[in-house]
Write a protein that holds these residues in place. Structure first.
Motif, PDB file in Angstrom:
ATOM      1  N   LYS A 167      17.815  42.658 -41.732  1.00 39.38           N
ATOM      2  CA  LYS A 167      19.214  42.290 -41.531  1.00 39.38           C
ATOM      3  C   LYS A 167      19.547  41.104 -42.435  1.00 39.38           C
ATOM      4  O   LYS A 167      18.712  40.221 -42.651  1.00 39.38           O
ATOM      5  CB  LYS A 167      19.462  41.927 -40.065  1.00 39.38           C
TER       6      LYS A 167
ATOM      7  N   LEU B   4      22.987  37.634 -34.071  1.00 40.89           N
ATOM      8  CA  LEU B   4      22.311  38.892 -34.380  1.00 40.89           C
ATOM      9  C   LEU B   4      22.953  40.075 -33.664  1.00 40.89           C
ATOM     10  O   LEU B   4      22.934  41.197 -34.164  1.00 40.89           O
ATOM     11  CB  LEU B   4      20.832  38.789 -34.000  1.00 40.89           C
ATOM     12  N   LYS B   5      23.507  39.809 -32.478  1.00 46.51           N
ATOM     13  CA  LYS B   5      24.157  40.846 -31.679  1.00 46.51           C
ATOM     14  C   LYS B   5      25.341  40.238 -30.942  1.00 46.51           C
ATOM     15  O   LYS B   5      25.299  39.057 -30.569  1.00 46.51           O
ATOM     16  CB  LYS B   5      23.177  41.413 -30.635  1.00 46.51           C
TER      17      LYS B   5
ATOM     18  N   SER C  10      25.534  37.684 -27.046  1.00 41.90           N
ATOM     19  CA  SER C  10      24.155  37.191 -27.024  1.00 41.90           C
ATOM     20  C   SER C  10      24.054  35.763 -26.488  1.00 41.90           C
ATOM     21  O   SER C  10      25.013  34.995 -26.565  1.00 41.90           O
ATOM     22  CB  SER C  10      23.558  37.234 -28.441  1.00 41.90           C
TER      23      SER C  10
ATOM     24  N   TYR D  89      20.934  40.104 -25.289  1.00 45.11           N
ATOM     25  CA  TYR D  89      22.314  40.573 -25.482  1.00 45.11           C
ATOM     26  C   TYR D  89      22.658  41.568 -24.371  1.00 45.11           C
ATOM     27  O   TYR D  89      21.871  42.445 -24.033  1.00 45.11           O
ATOM     28  CB  TYR D  89      22.514  41.208 -26.866  1.00 45.11           C
TER      29      TYR D  89
ATOM     30  N   ARG E 223      24.689  44.554 -22.426  1.00 46.10           N
ATOM     31  CA  ARG E 223      25.313  45.826 -22.759  1.00 46.10           C
ATOM     32  C   ARG E 223      26.828  45.721 -22.614  1.00 46.10           C
ATOM     33  O   ARG E 223      27.338  44.861 -21.908  1.00 46.10           O
ATOM     34  CB  ARG E 223      24.815  46.939 -21.821  1.00 46.10           C
ATOM     35  N   GLU E 224      27.545  46.644 -23.277  1.00 44.84           N
ATOM     36  CA  GLU E 224      29.002  46.676 -23.143  1.00 44.84           C
ATOM     37  C   GLU E 224      29.383  47.139 -21.740  1.00 44.84           C
ATOM     38  O   GLU E 224      30.347  46.665 -21.152  1.00 44.84           O
ATOM     39  CB  GLU E 224      29.610  47.602 -24.195  1.00 44.84           C
TER      40      GLU E 224
ATOM     41  N   LEU F 145      14.992  40.213 -30.057  1.00 45.67           N
ATOM     42  CA  LEU F 145      16.165  40.663 -29.302  1.00 45.67           C
ATOM     43  C   LEU F 145      15.718  41.308 -28.007  1.00 45.67           C
ATOM     44  O   LEU F 145      14.824  42.169 -27.993  1.00 45.67           O
ATOM     45  CB  LEU F 145      16.967  41.676 -30.126  1.00 45.67           C
TER      46      LEU F 145
ATOM     47  N   ASN G 187      17.182  43.339 -24.689  1.00 47.95           N
ATOM     48  CA  ASN G 187      18.346  44.055 -24.150  1.00 47.95           C
ATOM     49  C   ASN G 187      18.460  43.838 -22.655  1.00 47.95           C
ATOM     50  O   ASN G 187      17.487  43.957 -21.916  1.00 47.95           O
ATOM     51  CB  ASN G 187      18.236  45.544 -24.453  1.00 47.95           C
TER      52      ASN G 187
END
Length: 300
Positions: free
Chosen positions: A78, A100-101, A104, A129, A131-132, A171, A173
């Motif tokens: 990235k 990065l996300k 976060s 980070y 979730r939506e 990262l 989740n």
């Protein structure tokens, strides 16, 4: 046209706009940018800055890197860009991490450090980070045999990671869709960073000890805490809706760390204690706490 005027005519428009461009970035709240962030800035301002048609987006970025204060941050898989990042020293790694996300925040071992819960200075930055949309565990009925099997071996971390200047970014989740127990702190350089608070950190490090320095460091973290808000702990656990009974491991650590017995008893009241549980995975010849129905390492 005299020689002086002729030289003025040769100065590229982007050079003439350099001070305005720098002022724009200086006044912007952001320090770390993705390629799309820079593209939006370029497309929104190129006419205002009177940039010529020959100044493509790539030429714009290259100019800022070569002639101004934009720095390319190569993380391997990235690429990010930073504005005057040298002004922030080592603190810039946290700003990179949270960019990065989306959604976060700093967590686990890194949150232990920022909350003064460890004397170690981790060179790995853990960033969670959300979730939506929330991931809901439906129709998941626990069985003792399944718990025993799941915790019989060490968990292999399935993680996405990047590296920069000797630091590693991992990262993590989160199944949640809201920043439960996240606060903002100001670092010595003035950067404001979202990080899990003490109570949320106490939960996270129990759920993922492999991201938190291991059980010994976790026990030290629990012992380092001057005060724990039990109501917050219970509220966060309820909102997180874990399948496994992590509250048994948390309660054990609170008691082992010498937290006020009245607070421990208050926490104990909400523990269903329906199953035997584990403080860590892959324990060999563990001891067992009858009160918390918990297997824990024999060295404790």
């Amino acid at each position: 046209m005299d020689k002086k005027e002729n030289n003025m005519a040769r100065i590229p428009n982007i050079m003439l706009a350099k001070s305005k461009i720098e002022q724009y970035f200086d006044n912007n709240d952001k320090i770390i940018y993705g390629i799309h962030d820079l593209m939006i800035i370029f497309n929104s301002n190129n006419k205002k800055w009177n940039l010529s048609y020959a100044t493509t987006f790539q030429k714009f970025v290259d100019f800022l890197i070569e002639k101004s204060y934009l720095e390319k941050i190569d993380l391997g898989a990235k690429i990010l860009y930073g504005w005057k990042i040298n002004e922030y020293g080592e603190d810039i790694v946290y700003e990179i991490a949270i960019n990065l996300k989306p959604r976060s925040y700093i967590s686990h071992y890194s949150a232990m450090f920022l909350n003064n819960m460890t004397e170690q200075i981790p060179k790995t930055i853990y960033v969670t980070y959300d979730r939506e949309t929330k991931l809901v565990n439906r129709n998941k009925k626990l069985e003792q045999s399944k718990i025993d099997l799941a915790f019989s071996e060490k968990k292999e971390a399935k993680e996405v990671s990047y590296t920069f200047n000797g630091y590693r970014f991992v990262l993590v989740n989160s199944p949640s869709s809201e920043k439960i127990g996240v606060k903002s702190i100001m670092l010595s350089t003035g950067l404001i960073i979202p990080v899990t608070n003490v109570e949320r950190t106490l939960i996270d490090i129990i759920v993922r000890p492999e991201l938190s320095g291991g059980i010994n460091e976790i026990i030290k973290a629990y012992k380092s805490v001057d005060t724990v808000q039990i109501v917050k702990l219970k509220t966060y656990l309820r909102k997180k809706e874990y399948v496994y009974p992590f509250e048994q491991a948390i309660g054990f650590c609170l008691e082992y760390a010498g937290i006020d017995p009245e607070k421990v008893d208050l926490f104990f009241e909400d523990c269903e204690l329906e199953y035997n549980f584990y403080l860590d995975r892959g324990l060999e010849n563990p001891k067992f706490s009858n009160r918390w129905r918990l297997y824990y390492p024999s060295y404790l």
